[in-house]
Design a protein around this motif. Structure first.
Motif, PDB file in Angstrom:
ATOM      1  N   ALA A   1      15.719   0.557   3.914  1.00  0.00           N
ATOM      2  CA  ALA A   1      14.708   0.147   4.481  1.00  0.00           C
ATOM      3  C   ALA A   1      14.705  -1.441   4.284  1.00  0.00           C
ATOM      4  CB  ALA A   1      13.328   0.580   3.733  1.00  0.00           C
ATOM      5  N   ALA A   2      15.218  -2.076   3.179  1.00  0.00           N
ATOM      6  CA  ALA A   2      15.217  -3.404   3.154  1.00  0.00           C
ATOM      7  C   ALA A   2      16.278  -4.048   4.206  1.00  0.00           C
ATOM      8  CB  ALA A   2      15.428  -3.774   1.800  1.00  0.00           C
ATOM      9  N   ILE A   3      17.584  -3.459   4.175  1.00  0.00           N
ATOM     10  CA  ILE A   3      18.618  -4.061   5.125  1.00  0.00           C
ATOM     11  C   ILE A   3      18.241  -3.606   6.569  1.00  0.00           C
ATOM     12  CG2 ILE A   3      21.012  -3.920   5.672  1.00  0.00           C
ATOM     13  CD1 ILE A   3      20.252  -5.659   3.052  1.00  0.00           C
ATOM     14  N   SER A   4      17.614  -2.690   6.727  1.00  0.00           N
ATOM     15  CA  SER A   4      17.241  -2.211   8.132  1.00  0.00           C
ATOM     16  C   SER A   4      16.381  -3.290   8.826  1.00  0.00           C
ATOM     17  CB  SER A   4      16.519  -0.857   8.153  1.00  0.00           C
ATOM     18  OG  SER A   4      17.574   0.153   7.998  1.00  0.00           O
ATOM     19  N   ALA A   5      15.384  -3.703   7.759  1.00  0.00           N
ATOM     20  CA  ALA A   5      14.521  -4.687   8.194  1.00  0.00           C
ATOM     21  C   ALA A   5      14.925  -6.028   8.553  1.00  0.00           C
ATOM     22  CB  ALA A   5      13.351  -4.655   7.412  1.00  0.00           C
ATOM     23  N   LEU A   6      15.778  -6.280   7.720  1.00  0.00           N
ATOM     24  CA  LEU A   6      16.702  -7.602   7.941  1.00  0.00           C
ATOM     25  C   LEU A   6      17.652  -7.468   9.140  1.00  0.00           C
ATOM     26  CD1 LEU A   6      17.480 -10.209   6.724  1.00  0.00           C
ATOM     27  CD2 LEU A   6      19.396  -9.145   5.461  1.00  0.00           C
ATOM     28  N   LEU A   7      18.291  -6.543   9.379  1.00  0.00           N
ATOM     29  CA  LEU A   7      19.230  -6.439  10.474  1.00  0.00           C
ATOM     30  C   LEU A   7      18.300  -6.287  11.845  1.00  0.00           C
ATOM     31  CD1 LEU A   7      21.622  -3.588   9.569  1.00  0.00           C
ATOM     32  CD2 LEU A   7      21.942  -5.968   9.449  1.00  0.00           C
TER      33      LEU A   7
END
Length: 175
Positions: free
Chosen positions: A95-101
């Protein structure tokens, strides 16, 4: 069990990487916990990894620490290296990397992650290039495409960084 391939010096897939994500404990460190006499934990980072991270930044690749740990030592190391994104205390790395991407306009196909343990499996399954250290647990090794030559905390991230830089531009050499 499927063993990942050794990390090549360069690979065409690496040329498309725009974001390098790395776990911290067991990847940027050797995974050991060192307790001082006062009870404080002392964390050991490898200078080789720092130079590698600087070289990928110079090549235009964004850098991200993503870790479940939440310590001053991790934030300090990220600040010292000017890591673009330090995501600490993260329970749901996907979830954290999805949001960053999404914020960066980067796709999973342009992302590489290096890890060593089961809490990274979800993220390793999403990125285009899952990489692990040779001392990673079997479940992680089974889903990774590449394994670094050096162990976590002993230059593993440098191995990956050198391969990314070599693939990015033939005339660009690591720092």
């Amino acid at each position: 069990m499927k063993m990942p391939s050794p990390l090549p010096k360069s690979h065409p897939d690496f040329a498309h990487v725009r974001l390098l994500c790395t776990d911290v404990d067991g990847v940027l460190t050797d995974g050991s916990l060192y307790y001082g006499a006062d009870g404080n934990i002392i964390t050991r980072f490898q200078v080789l990894d720092g130079h590698g991270l600087k070289s990928v930044q110079a090549a235009g690749i964004l850098t991200c620490f993503v870790t479940m740990s939440d310590t001053d030592q991790i934030r300090r190391r990220a600040a010292d290296l000017r890591i673009d994104y330090c995501l600490s205390g993260i329970r749901d790395k996907v979830a954290a990397i999805s949001a960053l991407l999404k914020d960066l306009g980067i796709d999973w196909s342009e992302t590489v992650h290096i890890a060593d343990d089961v809490n990274d499996i979800g993220l390793l399954q999403k990125v285009a290039l899952p990489v692990c250290v040779p001392n990673a647990v079997d479940e992680v090794q089974a889903i990774c495409r590449y394994v670094t030559h050096r162990a976590g905390g002993n230059g593993a991230v440098r191995d990956l960084c050198d391969a990314l830089v070599a693939s990015r531009s033939p005339d660009m050499t690591p720092l």
